[in-house]
Design a protein around this motif. Structure first.
Motif, PDB file in Angstrom:
ATOM      1  N   GLY A 246       0.707  -1.334   0.023  1.00 37.70           N
ATOM      2  CA  GLY A 246      -0.010  -0.042  -0.066  1.00 37.70           C
ATOM      3  C   GLY A 246       0.781   1.441   0.111  1.00 37.70           C
TER       4      GLY A 246
ATOM      5  N   PHE B 154      -0.204   3.178  -4.252  1.00 35.23           N
ATOM      6  CA  PHE B 154      -1.141   4.248  -4.419  1.00 35.23           C
ATOM      7  C   PHE B 154      -0.633   5.634  -5.244  1.00 35.23           C
TER       8      PHE B 154
ATOM      9  N   SER C 167      -7.914   1.327   5.346  1.00 28.87           N
ATOM     10  CA  SER C 167      -7.673   1.085   4.091  1.00 28.87           C
ATOM     11  C   SER C 167      -9.019   1.204   3.269  1.00 28.87           C
TER      12      SER C 167
ATOM     13  N   ALA D  41     -10.562   3.865   0.333  1.00 34.45           N
ATOM     14  CA  ALA D  41     -11.288   3.589  -1.145  1.00 34.45           C
ATOM     15  C   ALA D  41     -12.542   3.996  -1.243  1.00 34.45           C
TER      16      ALA D  41
ATOM     17  N   ARG E 161      -5.289   7.873   4.811  1.00 34.19           N
ATOM     18  CA  ARG E 161      -3.991   7.330   4.451  1.00 34.19           C
ATOM     19  C   ARG E 161      -2.825   7.238   5.639  1.00 34.19           C
TER      20      ARG E 161
ATOM     21  N   THR F   5      -4.144   4.575   7.961  1.00 33.30           N
ATOM     22  CA  THR F   5      -3.997   3.193   7.495  1.00 33.30           C
ATOM     23  C   THR F   5      -2.702   2.727   7.825  1.00 33.30           C
TER      24      THR F   5
ATOM     25  N   THR G 191      -6.482   0.214  -5.849  1.00 33.81           N
ATOM     26  CA  THR G 191      -5.318   0.311  -5.319  1.00 33.81           C
ATOM     27  C   THR G 191      -5.341   0.028  -3.805  1.00 33.81           C
ATOM     28  N   THR G 192      -6.338   0.658  -3.114  1.00 30.31           N
ATOM     29  CA  THR G 192      -6.730   0.629  -1.782  1.00 30.31           C
ATOM     30  C   THR G 192      -7.567  -0.540  -1.599  1.00 30.31           C
TER      31      THR G 192
ATOM     32  N   CYS H  12      -5.342  -3.700  -1.439  1.00 29.39           N
ATOM     33  CA  CYS H  12      -4.508  -3.531   0.125  1.00 29.39           C
ATOM     34  C   CYS H  12      -5.368  -4.099   1.112  1.00 29.39           C
TER      35      CYS H  12
END
Length: 540
Positions: A112, A116, A176, A180, A192, A195, A255-256, A259
């Protein structure tokens, strides 16, 4: 009452001093680890007995009971080096399962951290922000790695590895998915950070779990696998992220999501498969079982006396990594070198697109394939070299019964040189993209990949071996420096490579790497002296 408690402390110390000499290295490690906990308990008793506050009453007019004498006969310890409940003696399948549980957690976070970054351009267009704000989504994530371990590492030494890992990965997975589903840039940036902050326990507790389970002979190989996971994530992430962002049916949010899904898998493994590995906590659970089954309330483990207030937890545990960082030269300079190398991974997130997208005209996703696949190949080569060194270290342990921590630095001496070669190779050949084929700078990336392993892993293992019984705190201090460097570099690396051009920016980084090359040589010669002068380091 003060005199009685002082008598207990004296009795405990004298009894401890009458222990037989250890027969082998594992006996010595267990004795020192137990003594470290007992010393902390003694410190708490000395603090309590020096208080001017009146003693609270026993209640119902009862007098204070007489002193019971030394507690040493009631102290629970491991039953020698062959104790089946000692993590060193777990079957291989259990060690692998526990390592997998914490390894998946570390992989989800490392993935992660860089995946991103491939969404930066799309984030800028959707939310109408500049480059600095777009790249901030990557920097704040890495910054979370800096501050989280300072809390998670020491708390894992107090409350155990499993509890901390469970809370950590649960919080990280929730944030996470929050990223998203976010609908504004502020939510993305804040979530972010949290996370990474919540999940960063994996970066210090995971290697501590491996140090708990693997003895000196096998610890190096176990840490090699962990380092491959730690570096494999950021190297694999740009490739995956590039193709995910290019796919219009997926987009940046996936992308998240990816993760978060990996983090959810890690949570399941940690809750249902991971057992406790921290030695003092295992003994505390054994003592509790013995008290219940024998009805002897005097049986205890030293760790059970560490019932600290919030103020004591902050002062003695959470503040420990910061204090160690500025009082232990070994930890500071090893972390400094480690941090510089780690920051290079995130600087490459800038230089790779400049060379392969802008220079050679590759599309996003395709541009990341040649250099990052090359670095992954280099990572495997570096791991192979480390395995050869581990075979040599095993022979030394079989011959001498121990391995000086400074021996771990030998691969680092090679890695320092190959890193300088790799960064200069990549940046100078990539600058002349009109006349040099793209395969040439891609090959140079393999030297960087090998160097990441040859520098990062030996320095981490050296830190663990030097501060074995408070490894989580030492690694937290290391992660703080490492992640601070990595968070800062993306904020200025693009401007640096654009304004200085690729070749001269690469020359600057190579020059800094060259300045740091002597560090392992210096510690190889003076490290033992520094450890023997330290109050908390492992002494030969």
């Amino acid at each position: 009452m003060s005199d009685e408690t002082n008598q207990f402390t004296s009795d405990s110390s004298s009894s401890s001093g009458k222990q037989e000499e250890p027969q082998n290295l594992n006996d010595e490690l267990d004795r020192l680890e137990s003594q470290l906990t007992v010393d902390e308990v003694d410190r708490l008793y000395r603090t309590a007995t020096s208080s001017s506050k009146p003693l609270p009453p026993m209640g119902e007019g009862k007098p204070y009971p007489p002193l019971l004498g030394s507690r040493q006969p009631f102290l629970v310890t491991f039953d020698g080096p062959d104790d089946v409940e000692h993590p060193y003696n777990y079957p291989l399948w259990k060690k692998c399962l526990y390592s997998l549980s914490v390894g998946v957690a570390a992989f989800s976070l490392s993935l992660g951290s860089a995946m991103f970054s491939q969404a930066t351009q799309e984030i800028m267009e959707i939310y109408h922000v500049g480059w600095e704000v777009g790249v901030l989504t990557t920097s704040v994530f890495i910054l979370g790695f800096a501050f989280g371990p300072i809390i998670w590492g020491p708390l894992s030494e107090l409350f155990g590895r499993k509890l901390i890992m469970t809370v950590s990965i649960f919080g990280s997975t929730c944030f996470s998915f929050a990223v998203a589903t976010a609908h504004n840039i502020e939510t993305i940036v804040i979530c972010r950070f949290f996370t990474a902050f919540m999940g960063s326990a994996a970066f210090v507790v995971a290697p501590a779990v491996m140090a708990d389970m693997f003895s000196l002979k096998s610890r190096g190989k176990a840490m090699t696998i962990f380092a491959m996971i730690l570096f494999g994530g950021p190297l694999l992430a740009p490739i995956l992220g590039g193709f995910i962002v290019r796919n219009h049916k997926l987009g940046w949010r996936w992308t998240t999501y990816v993760c978060g899904m990996i983090g959810s898998s890690a949570l399941v493994l940690i809750v249902f498969c991971l057992g406790e590995t921290h030695h003092p906590v295992i003994l505390a659970k054994r003592a509790e079982e013995l008290r219940r089954r024998t009805r002897n309330w005097g049986i205890y483990a030293a760790h059970e006396d560490l019932r600290l207030s919030i103020n004591e937890i902050v002062t003695n545990n959470i503040a420990r990594p910061v204090k160690m960082l500025f009082t232990e030269p070994i930890l500071f300079f090893a972390s400094l070198y480690n941090g510089f190398i780690y920051a290079m991974i995130y600087s490459l997130l800038t230089v790779i697109p400049l060379i392969f997208e802008v220079g050679y005209g590759f599309k996003q996703g395709n541009a990341e394939l040649p250099p990052y696949v090359s670095m992954i190949i280099g990572e495997f080569i570096g791991s192979g070299i480390l395995v050869l060194f581990e075979e040599r270290f095993t022979k030394i342990i079989d011959r001498d019964g121990k391995l000086p921590p400074e021996k771990r630095l030998e691969p680092m001496m090679i890695g320092g040189v190959t890193f300088v070669i790799g960064i200069l190779w990549l940046c100078w050949t990539g600058h002349y993209h009109k006349s040099i084929h793209w395969i040439v700078p891609a090959v140079g990336s393999s030297f960087i990949g090998a160097s990441l392993m040859l520098i990062f892993l030996p320095s981490m293992t050296y830190i663990i071996d030097s501060y074995l019984f408070i490894a989580a705190s030492a690694l937290a201090a290391n992660t703080f420096i490492r992640s601070t460097f990595a968070a800062a570099f993306p904020l200025f690396s693009r401007q640096m490579f654009v304004n200085l051009t690729t070749r001269w920016a690469g020359t600057l980084l190579g020059g800094l790497g060259l300045i740091l090359v002597p560090i392992p040589f210096i510690f190889s010669k003076y490290g033992k002296t520094l450890r023997n002068k330290s109050a908390i380091a492992y002494k030969d």
